[in-house]
Each structure stands twice: as structure tokens, then as C-alpha cells.
Design an enzyme around this catalytic site. Structure first.
Site, PDB file in Angstrom:
ATOM      1  N   GLY A 138      -9.714   3.469  12.765  1.00 54.03           N
ATOM      2  CA  GLY A 138      -8.670   3.778  13.884  1.00 54.03           C
ATOM      3  C   GLY A 138      -9.625   4.404  14.988  1.00 54.03           C
ATOM      4  O   GLY A 138      -9.465   4.079  16.167  1.00 54.03           O
ATOM      5  N   ILE A 139     -10.535   5.605  14.487  1.00 48.80           N
ATOM      6  CA  ILE A 139     -11.490   6.241  15.710  1.00 48.80           C
ATOM      7  C   ILE A 139     -12.444   5.283  16.010  1.00 48.80           C
ATOM      8  O   ILE A 139     -12.838   4.933  17.126  1.00 48.80           O
ATOM      9  CB  ILE A 139     -11.899   7.429  15.268  1.00 48.80           C
ATOM     10  CG1 ILE A 139     -10.666   8.458  14.807  1.00 48.80           C
ATOM     11  CG2 ILE A 139     -12.810   7.914  15.994  1.00 48.80           C
ATOM     12  CD1 ILE A 139     -11.049   9.876  14.124  1.00 48.80           C
ATOM     13  N   ARG A 150      -9.209  16.720   5.611  1.00 53.06           N
ATOM     14  CA  ARG A 150     -10.189  16.891   4.467  1.00 53.06           C
ATOM     15  C   ARG A 150     -11.660  17.444   5.202  1.00 53.06           C
ATOM     16  O   ARG A 150     -12.153  17.002   6.034  1.00 53.06           O
ATOM     17  CB  ARG A 150     -10.476  15.626   3.799  1.00 53.06           C
ATOM     18  CG  ARG A 150      -9.266  15.088   3.068  1.00 53.06           C
ATOM     19  CD  ARG A 150      -9.441  13.666   2.675  1.00 53.06           C
ATOM     20  NE  ARG A 150      -8.638  12.668   3.234  1.00 53.06           N
ATOM     21  CZ  ARG A 150      -8.514  11.360   2.843  1.00 53.06           C
ATOM     22  NH1 ARG A 150      -9.482  11.083   1.973  1.00 53.06           N
ATOM     23  NH2 ARG A 150      -7.626  10.533   3.573  1.00 53.06           N
ATOM     24  N   ARG A 169      -2.900  -2.124  -3.374  1.00 51.83           N
ATOM     25  CA  ARG A 169      -4.153  -1.412  -3.046  1.00 51.83           C
ATOM     26  C   ARG A 169      -3.903  -0.242  -3.961  1.00 51.83           C
ATOM     27  O   ARG A 169      -3.109   0.635  -4.202  1.00 51.83           O
ATOM     28  CB  ARG A 169      -3.977  -0.805  -1.495  1.00 51.83           C
ATOM     29  CG  ARG A 169      -5.341   0.353  -1.360  1.00 51.83           C
ATOM     30  CD  ARG A 169      -5.272   1.004  -0.102  1.00 51.83           C
ATOM     31  NE  ARG A 169      -6.280   1.979  -0.048  1.00 51.83           N
ATOM     32  CZ  ARG A 169      -6.012   3.323   0.167  1.00 51.83           C
ATOM     33  NH1 ARG A 169      -4.951   3.916  -0.107  1.00 51.83           N
ATOM     34  NH2 ARG A 169      -7.010   4.256   0.312  1.00 51.83           N
ATOM     35  N   HIS A 192     -12.717   3.408   0.316  1.00 47.23           N
ATOM     36  CA  HIS A 192     -12.757   2.533   1.426  1.00 47.23           C
ATOM     37  C   HIS A 192     -13.367   1.228   1.191  1.00 47.23           C
ATOM     38  O   HIS A 192     -13.576   0.565   2.239  1.00 47.23           O
ATOM     39  CB  HIS A 192     -13.519   3.187   2.920  1.00 47.23           C
ATOM     40  CG  HIS A 192     -12.518   4.285   3.245  1.00 47.23           C
ATOM     41  ND1 HIS A 192     -13.286   5.445   3.685  1.00 47.23           N
ATOM     42  CD2 HIS A 192     -11.204   4.777   3.511  1.00 47.23           C
ATOM     43  CE1 HIS A 192     -12.244   6.529   4.297  1.00 47.23           C
ATOM     44  NE2 HIS A 192     -10.933   5.912   3.896  1.00 47.23           N
ATOM     45  N   ASN A 233       0.829  -1.130  -0.002  1.00 56.27           N
ATOM     46  CA  ASN A 233       0.082   0.133   0.014  1.00 56.27           C
ATOM     47  C   ASN A 233       0.765   1.115   0.062  1.00 56.27           C
ATOM     48  O   ASN A 233       1.289   1.494   1.137  1.00 56.27           O
ATOM     49  CB  ASN A 233      -0.908   0.017   1.337  1.00 56.27           C
ATOM     50  CG  ASN A 233      -1.678   1.191   1.354  1.00 56.27           C
ATOM     51  OD1 ASN A 233      -1.905   2.198   0.491  1.00 56.27           O
ATOM     52  ND2 ASN A 233      -2.590   1.194   2.382  1.00 56.27           N
ATOM     53  N   ASP A 268      -5.454  15.008  14.760  1.00 53.14           N
ATOM     54  CA  ASP A 268      -5.701  13.791  15.525  1.00 53.14           C
ATOM     55  C   ASP A 268      -6.782  13.824  16.688  1.00 53.14           C
ATOM     56  O   ASP A 268      -6.765  14.683  17.405  1.00 53.14           O
ATOM     57  CB  ASP A 268      -4.361  13.390  16.343  1.00 53.14           C
ATOM     58  CG  ASP A 268      -4.356  12.153  16.918  1.00 53.14           C
ATOM     59  OD1 ASP A 268      -5.141  11.555  17.267  1.00 53.14           O
ATOM     60  OD2 ASP A 268      -2.987  11.595  16.702  1.00 53.14           O
ATOM     61  N   MET A 269      -7.758  12.749  16.205  1.00 52.30           N
ATOM     62  CA  MET A 269      -8.849  12.989  17.241  1.00 52.30           C
ATOM     63  C   MET A 269      -8.466  12.679  18.878  1.00 52.30           C
ATOM     64  O   MET A 269      -9.040  13.282  19.693  1.00 52.30           O
ATOM     65  CB  MET A 269      -9.952  11.750  16.861  1.00 52.30           C
ATOM     66  CG  MET A 269     -11.170  11.729  17.936  1.00 52.30           C
ATOM     67  SD  MET A 269     -12.106  13.360  17.844  1.00 52.30           S
ATOM     68  CE  MET A 269     -13.130  13.244  16.037  1.00 52.30           C
ATOM     69  N   GLU A 312     -12.730   2.055  15.917  1.00 47.58           N
ATOM     70  CA  GLU A 312     -12.363   0.820  16.847  1.00 47.58           C
ATOM     71  C   GLU A 312     -11.796   1.129  18.392  1.00 47.58           C
ATOM     72  O   GLU A 312     -11.678   0.682  19.163  1.00 47.58           O
ATOM     73  CB  GLU A 312     -11.215   0.114  16.226  1.00 47.58           C
ATOM     74  CG  GLU A 312     -11.741  -0.614  14.758  1.00 47.58           C
ATOM     75  CD  GLU A 312     -10.627  -1.053  13.994  1.00 47.58           C
ATOM     76  OE1 GLU A 312      -9.486  -1.544  14.673  1.00 47.58           O
ATOM     77  OE2 GLU A 312     -10.717  -1.246  12.720  1.00 47.58           O
ATOM     78  N   GLU A 316      -7.761  -4.268   5.878  1.00 44.99           N
ATOM     79  CA  GLU A 316      -7.832  -4.293   4.392  1.00 44.99           C
ATOM     80  C   GLU A 316      -6.535  -4.924   3.684  1.00 44.99           C
ATOM     81  O   GLU A 316      -6.567  -5.418   2.504  1.00 44.99           O
ATOM     82  CB  GLU A 316      -7.479  -2.699   4.263  1.00 44.99           C
ATOM     83  CG  GLU A 316      -8.678  -1.694   4.286  1.00 44.99           C
ATOM     84  CD  GLU A 316      -8.426  -0.409   4.605  1.00 44.99           C
ATOM     85  OE1 GLU A 316      -9.067   0.480   3.634  1.00 44.99           O
ATOM     86  OE2 GLU A 316      -7.685   0.084   5.646  1.00 44.99           O
ATOM     87  N   LEU A 341     -14.170   5.046  10.493  1.00 47.19           N
ATOM     88  CA  LEU A 341     -13.621   6.409  11.115  1.00 47.19           C
ATOM     89  C   LEU A 341     -12.287   6.331  11.357  1.00 47.19           C
ATOM     90  O   LEU A 341     -11.823   5.690  12.466  1.00 47.19           O
ATOM     91  CB  LEU A 341     -14.510   6.777  12.284  1.00 47.19           C
ATOM     92  CG  LEU A 341     -16.186   6.607  12.193  1.00 47.19           C
ATOM     93  CD1 LEU A 341     -16.703   6.965  13.284  1.00 47.19           C
ATOM     94  CD2 LEU A 341     -16.592   7.696  11.028  1.00 47.19           C
ATOM     95  N   GLY A 342     -11.600   6.765  10.331  1.00 44.41           N
ATOM     96  CA  GLY A 342     -10.143   6.990  10.694  1.00 44.41           C
ATOM     97  C   GLY A 342      -9.796   8.532  10.380  1.00 44.41           C
ATOM     98  O   GLY A 342     -10.563   9.370  10.280  1.00 44.41           O
TER      99      GLY A 342
END
Length: 394
Positions: free
Chosen positions: A328-329, A241, A93, A181, A9, A283-284, A331, A379, A209-210
Site C-alpha cells: 500500500g505505502i 506495531r 493464506r 509477507h 484470506n 494511516d500514513m 506502491e 498475494e 510497505l503497508g
């Protein structure tokens, strides 16, 4: 070692990789990792399936360490790792398959040329995805390579869901909702029956959600609608974005601010989203830990947009049986999951707070009319599976 499949990837400054070994028909992860910091401060790390570091390296000559040198190093590492085993093929990918590539495909020079023609549809991703494909065709022409597409899963969506209200000529020329995705959504679709047979056979919205974020409505585990459209900038606000925006904003920026296309591209792709709203971080985790009101505003907008899109996708499905959080977010953030589920209470989602803090997989109360799940995506494994399927068919 049995037959192995490598997964690559490639991004603008990194190449992520994974090596899967076929053991009695089961693809097992042997090692994975990445070379990051290309052109600046390149660093290599490889970890086994438990996360233990197997190998590390770094280089000082960052300015000259490009995708070619990174690929050479990875090939050498994988050859040593295989220790005489057989590398059956490499899966890549590839973010965009356009309308012609709705299934994974073995790549030759003619296919590569066709995929390069899709670069204008995904200029930030497609060139980098294809770089190692081109290099391996030159350096190892007999090694089978398979392109696996992030857009392909969404081709089962009804034609009406893929259309913009633009003249037919532009639609036929390729201006349509593609969705992205897809490799993540296809993995979740393949795993869903293991967790919830009703959801797998019914109406489910998956929230990927990442740093990049989107949502997909599935009926019987097939795509019906999604939040991303012509590009991966559309839909939800993301790390950097902007997500959905009135196209008139772009006209205003050009007319009143004198901005050109590339400047607007940088604005909506790299300077907006959570970073743009908060002025703090993309970064959340950083935003959730901050007491700054701007961080709270960014989180509020993020959750609000998820709520809006969830309602839209439930309408496309004519009802809802389950929601699934992944990436990421999705999970790893019980706070965001809790807020989304609370805002979805009108859809009859009843959150189990204890299960949510524990990370699931089930995070809804027994008897909840709409079940809620946390399912890790994979993925890389999906690419390996698709690659094996193509090679076996040939």
C-alpha cells in the site's frame, strides 16, 4: 466458465476473497472483495477486475454474524457467480507454516491439527486463517483446500540468518527467525525478471510497505534475509506495531509498570508504531497530510528505520543491484519512496523524481548503479497459482 480457484484470506473481523478462472493456462481474476465488520456491522462488497462493484450487502444483526455465516454467504455468492462452472479448489493464506511446511500443502484433518499447533507462534493471525479451513472441511469435505504459507519463502535463507543467540534447546524448539509477507515476496520474485533481468538474477531488496511492513533481501530471487523475525511485530515500525525493540523493555514494563503479557501484546501490536509515536493515526496518508510535529516525527522514525534495515540487508547481500517498493505505502506514496531513495543515495540509488511522481514502474535515473522500481504485489494471485500447482501435482 472454465475451472476456477477461490482464494480466502480470513482475519479477526473480515474474510477477503478472490475468484480466479483458468483460461488456457492463465489465471484471470473474475471477482474479488470482502466481508468486513464481522461481529459488529458486517458488510459485503464484490468487484470485478476493473474495480466495478458487482454486488453489495449489509446486515443489522452484527453480533451474531460470525465467520461461519460469512463463509456460508461467500460460498453461495461464488456458486451463483460460477453459474455451473467447476470450483477446482480453495487456497487459503495461512500466516505460519513453522519449520515443517515450507511449501503449499493440501489440507486434510491431520494437517489442520498440525497447523493449529502453530497458533502460539502467531496467535493474532493463525486462528482466523484456519477458521474457514475448518468450516469447509466440515461442510464440503470433498472440496480440495490448499494452505499457502507466509513464512515458506524465507526458508531459503541461510541457517545463520534464521538463528537467535539463544541456547540450542530453544532454537530446536522453534524459537527462530521465520519471516513473513512471504507470499508477497514470492510474487515479486516471480515478476521481477519482467522488469529487470539483472535484478532478478542479482541482489535485490524488496520493501513491502503497508500497514504491516517488512523488507527482504533476495539473491537470484531467493530469500537471504528479512526484517521480521519470530513474529510479525519485529523489524520496521508499522501502522500499530512497534517493530524491533530491546527485550529489556518488556522486563521493565512487567517489573516497574506491573504489566502482564496480554497487556504488553496489546501495546506492541495495536497501540505502537505510527499510531503510538504520532498519537494521531496509523494511516500514513493521514500523517503525510498533517502539519502536527508528532506526525512528522512518526514519518521520520519510519524512514530512518528503513534506512538502517536497508544497510543491513545490503550487507547480507554483499552489495546491491536494485530496490523494489510494493504494498500500500510502497506502491502509492511517492513522498515515502522519494525519502527512502534520498537516504539510500550512499548505495548509489539515483531517483528520477518525475518517474517517481508518475508511479513508475522504473523510478531510478538511467545509468543509476542501483535501479529502483515500483511493482504492485498480488498475494491473491500467488495463492491461486500455488493452489493450482498442488492440485495438478495430485
Amino acid at each position: 466458465m472454465s475451472d476456477a480457484i477461490a482464494v480466502l484470506n480470513a482475519g479477526s473481523s473480515s474474510i477477503k476473497f478472490a475468484l480466479f478462472v483458468d483460461r488456457d493456462g492463465q489465471l484471470d481474476l473474475d471477482v474479488g472483495g470482502q466481508i468486513e465488520g464481522l461481529y459488529t456491522a458486517p458488510r459485503f462488497v464484490a468487484r470485478d477486475r476493473s474495480g466495478k462493484v458487482e454486488a453489495e450487502a449489509s446486515w443489522e444483526e452484527g453480533n451474531t454474524f460470525d465467520h461461519g455465516r460469512a463463509l456460508d454467504y461467500l460460498v453461495s455468492f461464488l456458486q451463483r457467480r460460477l453459474a455451473g462452472g467447476h470450483l477446482a479448489g480453495v487456497g487459503h493464506r495461512v500466516v505460519h507454516g513453522g519449520m515443517d511446511y515450507t511449501q503449499p500443502v493440501r489440507v486434510d484433518r491431520a494437517i489442520l491439527v498440525a497447523l493449529e499447533k502453530l497458533v502460539p507462534l502467531a496467535p493474532l493471525h493463525q486462528p482466523h486463517n484456519l477458521a474457514p479451513v475448518r468450516l469447509l472441511l466440515e461442510r464440503a469435505p470433498d472440496l480440495p483446500q490448499v494452505a499457502c504459507f507466509d513464512t515458506a519463502f524465507h526458508r531459503t535463507s541461510p541457517e545463520i540468518a534464521q538463528r537467535f543467540a539463544l541456547p540450542a534447546e530453544l532454537h530446536d524448539a522453534g524459537l527462530r527467525r521465520y519471516g513473513f509477507h512471504g507470499l508477497s515476496y514470492e510474487f515479486i520474485a516471480s515478476a521481477l525478471a519482467h522488469y529487470d533481468r539483472k535484478a532478478a538474477a542479482g541482489r535485490t531488496v524488496v520493501l513491502h510497505l503497508g500497514n504491516g511492513a517488512s523488507m527482504c533481501a533476495m539473491a537470484a530471487s531467493r530469500a537471504v534475509a528479512t526484517t521480521m523475525g519470530f513474529t510479525a511485530v519485529d523489524g520496521l515500525p508499522m501502522g500499530t506495531r512497534c517493530g524491533s525493540i530491546d527485550p529489556g523493555v518488556f522486563l521493565y514494563l512487567m517489573d516497574e509498570r506491573g504489566m502482564e503479557a496480554r497487556s504488553i501484546e496489546t501495546l506492541i501490536s495495536n497501540q505502537s508504531g505510527l499510531l503510538g509515536v504520532s498519537g494521531i493515526s496509523s494511516d500514513m496518508r493521514t500523517l503525510l497530510a498533517s502539519s502536527d510535529p508528532r506526525a512528522n516525527l512518526a514519518i521520520d522514525l519510519y524512514v530512518y528505520r528503513i534506512r538502517r534495515e536497508l544497510g543491513s540487508l545490503a550487507a547480507a547481500l554483499e552489495g546491491l543491484d536494485a530496490i523494489v517498493f510494493t504494498a500500500g505505502i510502497g506502491e502509492n506514496s511517492p513522498v515515502i519512496r522519494e525519502r527512502v531513495c534520498q537516504e539510500a543515495a550512499w548505495l548509489r540509488v539515483e531517483l528520477d523524481a518525475t518517474a517517481n511522481e508518475r508511479g513508475g514502474p522504473s523510478i531510478s535515473r538511467p545509468g543509476s548503479l542501483v535501479s529502483a522500481w515500483v511493482i504492485p504485489t498480488n498475494e491473491e494471485l500467488m495463492i491461486a497459482r500455488q493452489t493450482r500447482r498442488v492440485l495438478e501435482a495430485q
